[in-house]
Design an enzyme around this catalytic site. Structure first.
Site, PDB file in Angstrom:
ATOM      1  CB  SER A   1      44.439  81.470  59.191  1.00 50.40           C
ATOM      2  OG  SER A   1      44.131  83.106  59.411  1.00 50.40           O
TER       3      SER A   1
ATOM      4  CG  HIS B   1      39.250  81.813  56.736  1.00 50.71           C
ATOM      5  ND1 HIS B   1      38.815  82.925  57.135  1.00 50.71           N
ATOM      6  CD2 HIS B   1      39.422  80.837  57.293  1.00 50.71           C
ATOM      7  CE1 HIS B   1      39.542  83.205  58.188  1.00 50.71           C
ATOM      8  NE2 HIS B   1      39.621  82.180  58.555  1.00 50.71           N
TER       9      HIS B   1
ATOM     10  CD  GLU C   1      40.064  87.743  56.699  1.00 47.49           C
ATOM     11  OE1 GLU C   1      39.854  88.944  57.011  1.00 47.49           O
ATOM     12  OE2 GLU C   1      40.515  87.359  57.820  1.00 47.49           O
TER      13      GLU C   1
ATOM     14  CD  GLU D   1      36.627  85.687  58.813  1.00 43.86           C
ATOM     15  OE1 GLU D   1      36.162  86.482  57.463  1.00 43.86           O
ATOM     16  OE2 GLU D   1      37.589  85.506  59.731  1.00 43.86           O
TER      17      GLU D   1
ATOM     18  CG  ASP E   1      44.004  88.842  56.239  1.00 39.48           C
ATOM     19  OD1 ASP E   1      45.949  88.114  56.094  1.00 39.48           O
ATOM     20  OD2 ASP E   1      44.329  88.570  57.712  1.00 39.48           O
TER      21      ASP E   1
ATOM     22  CD  GLU F   1      44.335  90.845  59.188  1.00 37.67           C
ATOM     23  OE1 GLU F   1      43.991  92.213  58.827  1.00 37.67           O
ATOM     24  OE2 GLU F   1      44.649  89.315  59.467  1.00 37.67           O
TER      25      GLU F   1
ATOM     26  CG  ASP G   1      46.286  88.385  62.198  1.00 40.17           C
ATOM     27  OD1 ASP G   1      46.285  88.194  62.995  1.00 40.17           O
ATOM     28  OD2 ASP G   1      45.646  87.591  61.520  1.00 40.17           O
TER      29      ASP G   1
ATOM     30  CE  LYS H   1      42.515  87.592  64.035  1.00 40.85           C
ATOM     31  NZ  LYS H   1      43.768  87.020  63.740  1.00 40.85           N
TER      32      LYS H   1
ATOM     33  CG  HIS I   1      35.593  88.425  62.469  1.00 39.19           C
ATOM     34  ND1 HIS I   1      34.549  87.952  62.406  1.00 39.19           N
ATOM     35  CD2 HIS I   1      37.170  88.913  61.902  1.00 39.19           C
ATOM     36  CE1 HIS I   1      35.280  88.261  61.067  1.00 39.19           C
ATOM     37  NE2 HIS I   1      36.592  88.993  60.828  1.00 39.19           N
TER      38      HIS I   1
ATOM     39  CE  LYS J   1      40.312  90.363  59.809  1.00 37.99           C
ATOM     40  NZ  LYS J   1      41.504  90.038  58.934  1.00 37.99           N
TER      41      LYS J   1
END
Ligand code: PGA
Ligand code: ZN
Length: 441
Positions: free
Chosen positions: A46, A159, A168, A209, A246, A290, A317, A342, A370, A393
């Site tokens: 993403s 994901h 998330e 993840e 997230d 997030e 993000d 990141k 990550h 994270k």
């Protein structure tokens, strides 16, 4: 003090696989003194529109076009001759050389993946040459704060192949006295969640993840399940373990509308989505959200932070992509009150540190993160301790590429011994607490 031993003698790149089974690059740097260190580059799904460019071969005959042979060739043939002979401790100079060699604003010519591999490997080799653990080399004597892990135990969005829109759902062991205990709280809750899902007849297959990826009646059910799992594991929701989200809202945003198509919950405006989070915050012990809105929805973010920012951490993000240009705008407009960091969004260690310095100056929190495709590389675990932001994270409590980072943090905690610090970053008076925050979370 100059030492010939620390000069870069050779740089060598290798095409390897990431945790999604796609190619990525590993870079080896050899110093004149014989030290060899490597670093491997992660990859997102993403991704933010303004992220530095990830270069791939585009040859459909190999890995569906995702090969990185051009990246390997660039490192071996273009970058190596330029960096040979430089003292590896001159990180900012090395990164500047790489940026100039690329010559584009978004690293489109050489590729951010190409550049980051070299930049991280240089830092790793320099730490070995300095005979210091990477976190001390990067962070100095002050680097002794273990980060609060935000553990992504339920996956949706891009994901996972389920009907959950939000990407998330994380558990955050805010009541744990030290990192290793936080990890234990998390792992026990992860297993309790698995048992709960099994009991309810939901799938316990995992997403990218390592979080479970069941199809659920609604997005809200995910929060309910997490709270139930925390209780089933013997912890108090909100006191021992809190929640963080997230949604990665860019992934379900088009034409000014947030369309919750995966769950069938339909279209929402920016204000309606913020309203939904507001209602969830009242119901669930959420400490951080997030990318609750899309990367282009600057106005929406400002309104969301005005409404929720005194109760939760509002993290950007995709909107910032670890780029000082966008973070500066966010600070000026009070778009959020925290930033996700990141390394591969911007492409060098030096620029990542610059982004963090901006956060520190604004008294904003930041979270080292990550990507959804990782490798066994643990650079980011050391980096999180070095930067002392107090939050990381790095996924769920399974999948080797996620656990590698947690295990590295356990090593660092053990190495620091009684010097190790660990605090609840969301509590008033905590390490990075903003004095303007009105109430204790
Ligand atoms: P990504 O997701 O690595 O797939 O971009 C991580 C995130 O959105 O934080
Ligand atoms: Zn995100």
């Amino acid at each position: 003090m100059y030492q010939r031993n620390r000069e870069i003698a050779a740089i060598h790149a290798l095409e390897i696989l990431d945790s999604r089974g796609n190619p990525t690059v590993r870079v080896y740097i050899t110093l004149v003194g014989g030290i060899v260190e490597s670093a491997s580059v992660p990859s997102g799904a993403s991704t933010g529109e303004n992220e530095a460019v990830e270069l791939r071969d585009g040859d459909r005959q190999r890995y569906g076009g995702k090969g990185v042979q051009k990246v390997v060739a660039t490192i071996n043939n273009v970058i190596e001759p330029r960096l040979r002979g430089i003292d590896v401790m001159r990180q900012a100079e090395i990164d500047r050389l790489l940026i100039d060699l690329d010559g584009t604003p978004n690293k489109a010519r050489l590729g951010a993946n190409t550049i980051l591999g070299v930049s991280m490997a240089a830092a790793g080799a320099a730490a070995v040459a300095a005979e210091l653990p990477l976190y001390s080399y990067l962070g100095g004597l002050g680097a002794r704060r273990l980060p609060m892990p935000m553990m992504n135990v339920l996956n949706g969005g891009k994901h996972a192949d389920n009907n959950v829109d939000f990407q998330e759902f994380m558990i955050v062991p805010i009541g744990a006295p030290r990192f290793s205990e936080a990890l234990r709280y998390g792992a026990e809750t992860f297993h309790a969640l698995k048992a709960l899902l099994e009991k309810k007849g939901y799938s316990t297959a995992v997403g990218d993840e390592g979080g479970f990826a069941p199809s659920l009646p609604s997005n809200e059910t995910a929060c309910e399940l997490l709270v139930a799992a925390i209780e089933a594991a013997g912890y108090r929701p909100g006191q021992d373990i809190a929640l963080a989200l997230d949604p990665a809202a860019t992934s379900f945003y088009a034409n000014q509308v947030y369309d919750l198509t995966k769950s069938g919950q339909g279209p929402k405006t920016s204000a309606e989505l913020t309203g939904l989070y507001d209602a969830w915050i009242a119901k669930f012990p959420i400490v951080s959200i997030e990318d609750g809105l899309a990367e282009t929805d600057w106005e929406g973010f400002r309104a969301q932070t005005a409404l929720l920012g005194d109760r939760i951490q509002v993290v950007g993000d995709d909107i910032y992509v670890t780029n000082t240009k966008y973070i500066r705008r966010g600070i000026a407009e009070q778009s959020t009150n925290a930033v996700l960091i990141k390394l591969n969004q911007i492409g060098t260690v030096t620029e990542t540190i610059e982004a963090i310095e901006l956060c520190r100056a604004a008294k904003w929190r930041f979270v080292i993160s990550h990507r959804s495709a990782e490798t066994e590389d643990t650079f980011m675990a050391d980096f999180a301790v070095a930067m002392s932001g107090g939050q990381i994270k790095t996924g769920s409590l399974c999948r080797g590429e996620r656990i590698a980072k947690y295990n590295r943090l356990l090593e660092i905690e053990a190495e620091l011994g009684t010097a190790a610090l660990f605090t609840n970053p969301y509590a008033t008076g905590g390490a990075l607490a903003d004095s303007s925050r009105k109430r204790r979370l």
